[in-house]
Design an enzyme around this catalytic site. Structure first.
Site, mmCIF file in Angstrom:
data_model
loop_
_atom_site.group_PDB
_atom_site.id
_atom_site.type_symbol
_atom_site.label_atom_id
_atom_site.label_comp_id
_atom_site.label_asym_id
_atom_site.label_seq_id
_atom_site.Cartn_x
_atom_site.Cartn_y
_atom_site.Cartn_z
ATOM 1 N N HIS A 207 9.222 -3.260 3.520
ATOM 2 C CA HIS A 207 8.889 -3.497 2.107
ATOM 3 C C HIS A 207 10.157 -3.773 1.298
ATOM 4 O O HIS A 207 10.166 -4.653 0.422
ATOM 5 C CB HIS A 207 8.192 -2.273 1.509
ATOM 6 C CG HIS A 207 6.921 -1.871 2.181
ATOM 7 N ND1 HIS A 207 6.807 -0.737 2.934
ATOM 8 C CD2 HIS A 207 5.695 -2.451 2.203
ATOM 9 C CE1 HIS A 207 5.561 -0.618 3.379
ATOM 10 N NE2 HIS A 207 4.870 -1.648 2.959
ATOM 11 N N MET B 290 0.840 -1.209 0.000
ATOM 12 C CA MET B 290 0.000 0.000 0.000
ATOM 13 C C MET B 290 0.873 1.257 0.000
ATOM 14 O O MET B 290 0.369 2.363 0.227
ATOM 15 C CB MET B 290 -0.939 -0.009 1.199
ATOM 16 C CG MET B 290 -1.923 -1.182 1.142
ATOM 17 S SD MET B 290 -3.461 -0.849 1.982
ATOM 18 C CE MET B 290 -2.888 -0.583 3.652
ATOM 19 N N GLY B 291 2.161 1.093 -0.242
ATOM 20 C CA GLY B 291 3.025 2.262 -0.389
ATOM 21 C C GLY B 291 3.510 2.845 0.926
ATOM 22 O O GLY B 291 3.397 2.218 1.969
ATOM 23 N N SER C 177 6.389 -0.028 10.147
ATOM 24 C CA SER C 177 5.035 0.025 9.600
ATOM 25 C C SER C 177 4.795 1.412 9.034
ATOM 26 O O SER C 177 5.248 2.407 9.612
ATOM 27 C CB SER C 177 4.011 -0.259 10.703
ATOM 28 O OG SER C 177 2.705 0.107 10.269
ATOM 29 N N SER C 178 4.073 1.485 7.919
ATOM 30 C CA SER C 178 3.716 2.793 7.361
ATOM 31 C C SER C 178 2.928 3.597 8.384
ATOM 32 O O SER C 178 2.968 4.824 8.396
ATOM 33 C CB SER C 178 2.880 2.613 6.092
ATOM 34 O OG SER C 178 3.549 1.767 5.182
ATOM 35 N N LEU D 111 6.632 3.293 1.423
ATOM 36 C CA LEU D 111 7.511 2.136 1.593
ATOM 37 C C LEU D 111 8.617 2.401 2.610
ATOM 38 O O LEU D 111 9.116 3.516 2.735
ATOM 39 C CB LEU D 111 8.128 1.739 0.242
ATOM 40 C CG LEU D 111 7.133 1.396 -0.868
ATOM 41 C CD1 LEU D 111 7.887 0.972 -2.137
ATOM 42 C CD2 LEU D 111 6.164 0.296 -0.445
HETATM 43 P P1 AMP Z 1 1.472 -2.860 3.461
HETATM 44 O O1 AMP Z 1 2.038 -1.824 2.547
HETATM 45 O O2 AMP Z 1 1.454 -2.440 4.900
HETATM 46 O O3 AMP Z 1 0.166 -3.411 2.968
HETATM 47 O O4 AMP Z 1 2.476 -4.078 3.416
HETATM 48 C C1 AMP Z 1 2.873 -4.680 2.204
HETATM 49 C C2 AMP Z 1 3.674 -5.914 2.497
HETATM 50 O O5 AMP Z 1 4.822 -5.552 3.264
HETATM 51 C C3 AMP Z 1 2.895 -6.947 3.337
HETATM 52 O O6 AMP Z 1 3.228 -8.253 2.879
HETATM 53 C C4 AMP Z 1 3.436 -6.702 4.716
HETATM 54 O O7 AMP Z 1 3.361 -7.827 5.573
HETATM 55 C C5 AMP Z 1 4.890 -6.357 4.417
HETATM 56 N N1 AMP Z 1 5.480 -5.626 5.543
HETATM 57 C C6 AMP Z 1 4.998 -4.497 6.128
HETATM 58 N N2 AMP Z 1 5.782 -4.148 7.179
HETATM 59 C C7 AMP Z 1 6.769 -5.082 7.258
HETATM 60 C C8 AMP Z 1 7.880 -5.295 8.124
HETATM 61 N N3 AMP Z 1 8.139 -4.474 9.153
HETATM 62 N N4 AMP Z 1 8.684 -6.357 7.908
HETATM 63 C C9 AMP Z 1 8.436 -7.214 6.877
HETATM 64 N N5 AMP Z 1 7.396 -7.072 6.025
HETATM 65 C C10 AMP Z 1 6.575 -6.030 6.203
#
Ligand code: AMP
Length: 291
Positions: free
Chosen positions: A37, A30-31, A185-186, A33
């Site tokens: 990511h 979802m960006g 986390s974003s 990044l």
């Molecule tokens: P999101 O943009 O939050 O939807 O995440 C996209 C992908 O990145 C998903 O597969 C998440 O599980 C992964 N992701 C997000 N945060 C982390 C993190 N801290 N470590 C590893 N993977 C992550």
């Protein structure tokens, strides 16, 4: 790296790669990044010939009153980070192209999606599965990379891919953390400085639960109580749930041991943070915990 702002033509573009025998690795996001990511993109670049990443803030997976409109965005920063991590094709489609009309079809994974995040966010996983199924069809990846940070999502996507025979290998990747343990986390951008200082309590609490099991506690209710007590000791955090669950079925456990997982969700002001850890001595390495 090539950047596309539309999905039209994507399948054909990737068919050309496939015809040359090149494997496609896919990282949906979802960006906004960050290093988490980047770790998925790097992992894809290490295993696949062509790395495709998407940035799409998917309205279907947000409930009423959630942070869809406030969700942080930074397309230029995303492009720079994706390229540095080894992405070949970054796709940032518009909502109107992804969903030109009302979405009448939905993919739902029963049971796995009803507990934890599913209990707190009822339509969330149907929204996630629907967009991931659509993206799998648009990209046709050989492998797709998901973070263990969202472990329930990873387990649900695995199950969806198996149940619906998507010809894709779902690869889980370890959680990338800040030095103080907070999972990247974003949504961490929502934290005030005071909340940011308090937020590592979630990971610390989960590690206390792991330490309890590794010292002989097998009663999951008592492990949950240990984790909850640590979280409640932080006045800025508002506990949502703590669960001890089977890593494959996500079924809540009464008795637990090594290999099971502990999950938690805590709200800090505007930010709702989730995290999870494996009950394994490796989880405690570097946290100062005693196995
Ligand atoms: P999101 O943009 O939050 O939807 O995440 C996209 C992908 O990145 C998903 O597969 C998440 O599980 C992964 N992701 C997000 N945060 C982390 C993190 N801290 N470590 C590893 N993977 C992550």
């Amino acid at each position: 790296m090539e950047v596309l702002d539309r999905i039209t033509g994507l399948r054909d573009r990737l068919d050309a790669e496939r015809r040359q025998g090149r494997s496609i690795g896919f990282v949906p996001t979802m960006g906004y990044l960050h290093a988490g990511h980047a770790s998925l993109i790097e992992r894809a670049a290490a295993s696949d010939d062509v790395v495709v990443a998407t940035v799409f803030v998917n309205p279907l997976q947000f409930g009423a009153g959630e942070d869809l409109d406030a969700y942080p965005r930074d397309p230029e920063g995303d492009a720079a980070l994706a390229e540095a991590a080894g992405c070949d094709l970054l796709v940032m489609p518009r909502v109107e192209e992804m969903y030109p009309g009302p979405v009448l079809t939905s993919v739902a994974v029963a049971e796995l999606a009803s507990t934890m995040e599913g209990a707190s966010r009822p339509a969330h996983f149907a929204g996630v599965c629907t967009v991931v199924a659509k993206l799998f069809n648009l990209v046709g990846p050989d492998r797709a990379y998901f973070g263990e940070k969202d472990y329930q999502q990873l387990a649900i996507i695995r199950r969806m891919a198996a149940d619906l025979s998507f010809p894709v290998e779902v690869v889980g990747c370890p959680t990338v953390r800040e030095p103080d343990g907070l999972a990247r986390s974003s949504r961490n951008v929502y934290l005030s400085p005071e909340e940011r200082a308090a937020a590592p309590v979630l990971h610390r609490a989960l590690c206390e639960g792991v330490a309890a099991v590794l010292s002989g506690e097998s009663d999951a209710a008592r492990v949950r109580a240990t984790v909850e007590d640590v979280i409640r000791s932080e006045p800025l955090g508002e506990l949502d749930y703590v669960e001890v669950a089977d890593p494959a079925t996500l079924a809540p456990l009464e008795k637990c041991g090594q290999g099971d997982r502990i999950f938690g969700a805590v709200r800090f002001g505007r930010a709702r943070l989730i995290d999870n850890v494996a009950i394994d001595p490796a989880t405690l390495a570097g946290t100062g915990g005693t196995p």
